[in-house]
Design a protein around this motif. Structure first.
Motif: not given
Length: 513
Positions: A67-91
């Motif tokens: 019942x509380x709004x948080x500052x963290x995010x969760x999936x919406x239109x994206x069901x999942x994602x990954x990020x490259x080790x250098x933090x530059x490429x998000x898929x």
């Protein structure tokens, strides 16, 4: 003939009178100010976002837990994602089965188009997602996003207004190279749980629910947002049951509402702050000593104690308490009329005359403006007060056509970037955030370096250094951090306050008993 006339008059009254909040399928919210624009690629105003957010999906959304709004995010239109080790490429992997109202699929290309449109328009929302360097549609359900540099809060920026996913077919509505801005200023074209069915300027905006929404049908069929500039009118409408939720009720009217058994008064700690923009490029105000004098002139304790009736705390530095990067030891101005007069004399700015502009957006602003007028008179500064509509005020801010202006700000995501970079980077002058038109090369260097790093400890160090410089330069009068008060009818269920979504609602989950 007489009976027919009476019936016609009755029909006319029913047609123009507001929908009664007793209708269980209709939620009515009274708010103090009209909408500026409905374009998610243009608006930097939470009052616009109240209507925009429910009409669009984004890749991610803010979490709700217990019942509380948080500052963290969760999936919406994206069901999942990954990020490259250098933090530059998000898929991002896009959910299948989401469509816009005309049947166009919300796919990787729709996301790419929307983010690219926001960036190309280059207004306030573009700053939130400005870390994007390029995008590549790998396949209909896969989008690859490459950043300019590692950027810690990138995922959270996609939950902001600038991350709203627009139907790419809206491009056909473009006039010249305006990227359909004229059209989307007054219409919506998203895949969210609601759509705008009506916007009558100065009166109301009507959102209609989409029963086939992929995330589940909203619990109400319609949301009516009524624009009511007077706090007393909003309060009376709430007490009568003509509205279900009332925004920005004057604090001295809250005790009466708390005694009403049909109303529940909610109080939430907020990240919203209120402050005064000082146009640092305007005449005498270009001198830091004058700006310091104005900061010393304000009775902060009096405003918080009397106008807010204790529902707030004086800001200490630009980063609000509760967000990382906030410093309890940073310099804080307090009322010191003698010091203020001394600074004005040293700057050759005695007998100064200034104008403070403000709008009806916040119910307390008129009282605060009057307190400041009296405070400034005590140091020999004549302050003229000028009330105007919020859209007019925002236009003046963007053009730098003001001296002093009352303002409010709440973060779109939980990172000090929302304050330090938006407010003080000289490239953000105007509505994007630097509404004081402040420029300091050392501050520019510090906040830009902090934004380009992902290491929190290093970013905190840089922001700390910048805060010390900023407080000496006094580009704003830092007033207070507020407590949000939301009175609702007792039959309203499911409302969740989120400090990242000030003045916005989870309309899709709200119901009425």
């Amino acid at each position: 003939m007489r009976i027919w006339s009476i019936l016609c008059c009755l029909a006319l009254l029913l047609a123009v009178s507001p929908a009664h909040a007793a209708d269980k399928d209709t939620l009515v919210v009274s708010v103090p100010s009209d909408i500026h624009t409905l374009d998610p690629g243009v608006s930097s105003d939470n009052y616009d976002w109240r209507q925009i957010y429910p009409c669009y999906d984004r890749l991610v959304k803010y979490k709700v837990e217990n019942g509380k709004g948080l500052t963290e995010v969760e999936p919406m239109a994206a069901e999942s994602w990954t990020v490259s080790p250098d933090g530059l490429v998000w898929t991002f992997k896009i959910r299948k089965g989401i469509t816009f109202d005309d049947g166009t699929p919300l796919d990787a290309e729709a996301v790419r188009y929307s983010l690219d449109r926001t960036l190309a328009i280059g207004k306030g929302p573009a700053d939130n997602i400005g870390a994007i360097a390029s995008m590549k549609v790998v396949d209909p359900q896969t989008l690859e996003v490459t950043l300019k540099n590692p950027y810690g809060p990138f995922l959270q920026t996609l939950a902001t207004d600038g991350g709203s996913i627009v139907n790419p077919k809206v491009a056909a509505k473009a006039v010249g190279d305006d990227k359909a801005q004229a059209y989307l200023a007054e219409h919506v074209d998203g895949s969210g749980p609601f759509t705008v069915a009506e916007w009558t300027r100065g009166q109301r905006c009507v959102l209609e629910a989409k029963p086939g929404y992929w995330g589940g049908a909203p619990k109400v069929k319609k949301v009516i947002i009524r624009f009511m500039s007077e706090s007393a009118d909003r309060r009376m409408a709430l007490e009568k049951g003509d509205v279900d939720i009332a925004e920005n009720i004057l604090i001295d009217q809250i005790p009466a509402l708390e005694k009403n058994p049909d109303i529940v008064v909610n109080r939430f700690p907020a990240q919203m702050v209120e402050y005064v923009y000082i146009n640092c490029q305007n005449g005498k105000l270009a001198d830091p000593r004058v700006r310091q004098a104005l900061s010393y002139a304000v009775d902060y304790k009096g405003i918080i104690g009397q106008v807010l009736q204790g529902n707030g705390m004086q800001m200490r530095g630009p980063i609000p308490d509760g967000m990382w990067g906030h410093r309890d030891d940073v310099f804080q101005y307090s009322l010191d009329a003698a010091k203020a007069k001394e600074l004005l004399k040293a700057a050759g700015a005695e007998n100064l005359e200034l104008t403070l502009i403000y709008s009806e957006r916040r119910s307390t602003w008129e009282q605060i403006a009057q307190v400041m007028q009296a405070n400034f008179a005590d140091i020999g500064v004549k302050l003229k007060l000028e009330l105007m509509s919020n859209p007019t005020l925002r236009d003046k801010i963007d053009k730098g056509d003001f001296e002093l202006c009352l303002g409010a700000w709440s973060p779109d995501f939980a990172d000090p970037y929302m304050f330090m970079n938006f407010w003080f980077d000289s490239k953000n002058a105007g509505l994007p955030g630097n509404r004081g038109f402040y420029k300091n090369d050392a501050v520019d260097e510090l906040v830009r370096k902090a934004a380009a790093l992902s290491d929190v400890a290093e970013r905190k160090k840089l922001y700390s250094q910048a805060q010390d410089i900023i407080m000496k330069d006094a580009p704003y009068i830092f007033l207070y951090q507020i407590q949000t008060i939301v009175p609702v009818r007792k039959d309203v269920k499911g409302y969740v306050f989120n400090p990242m979504l000030e003045s916005m609602y989870n309309f899709e989950a709200i119901s009425k008993n």
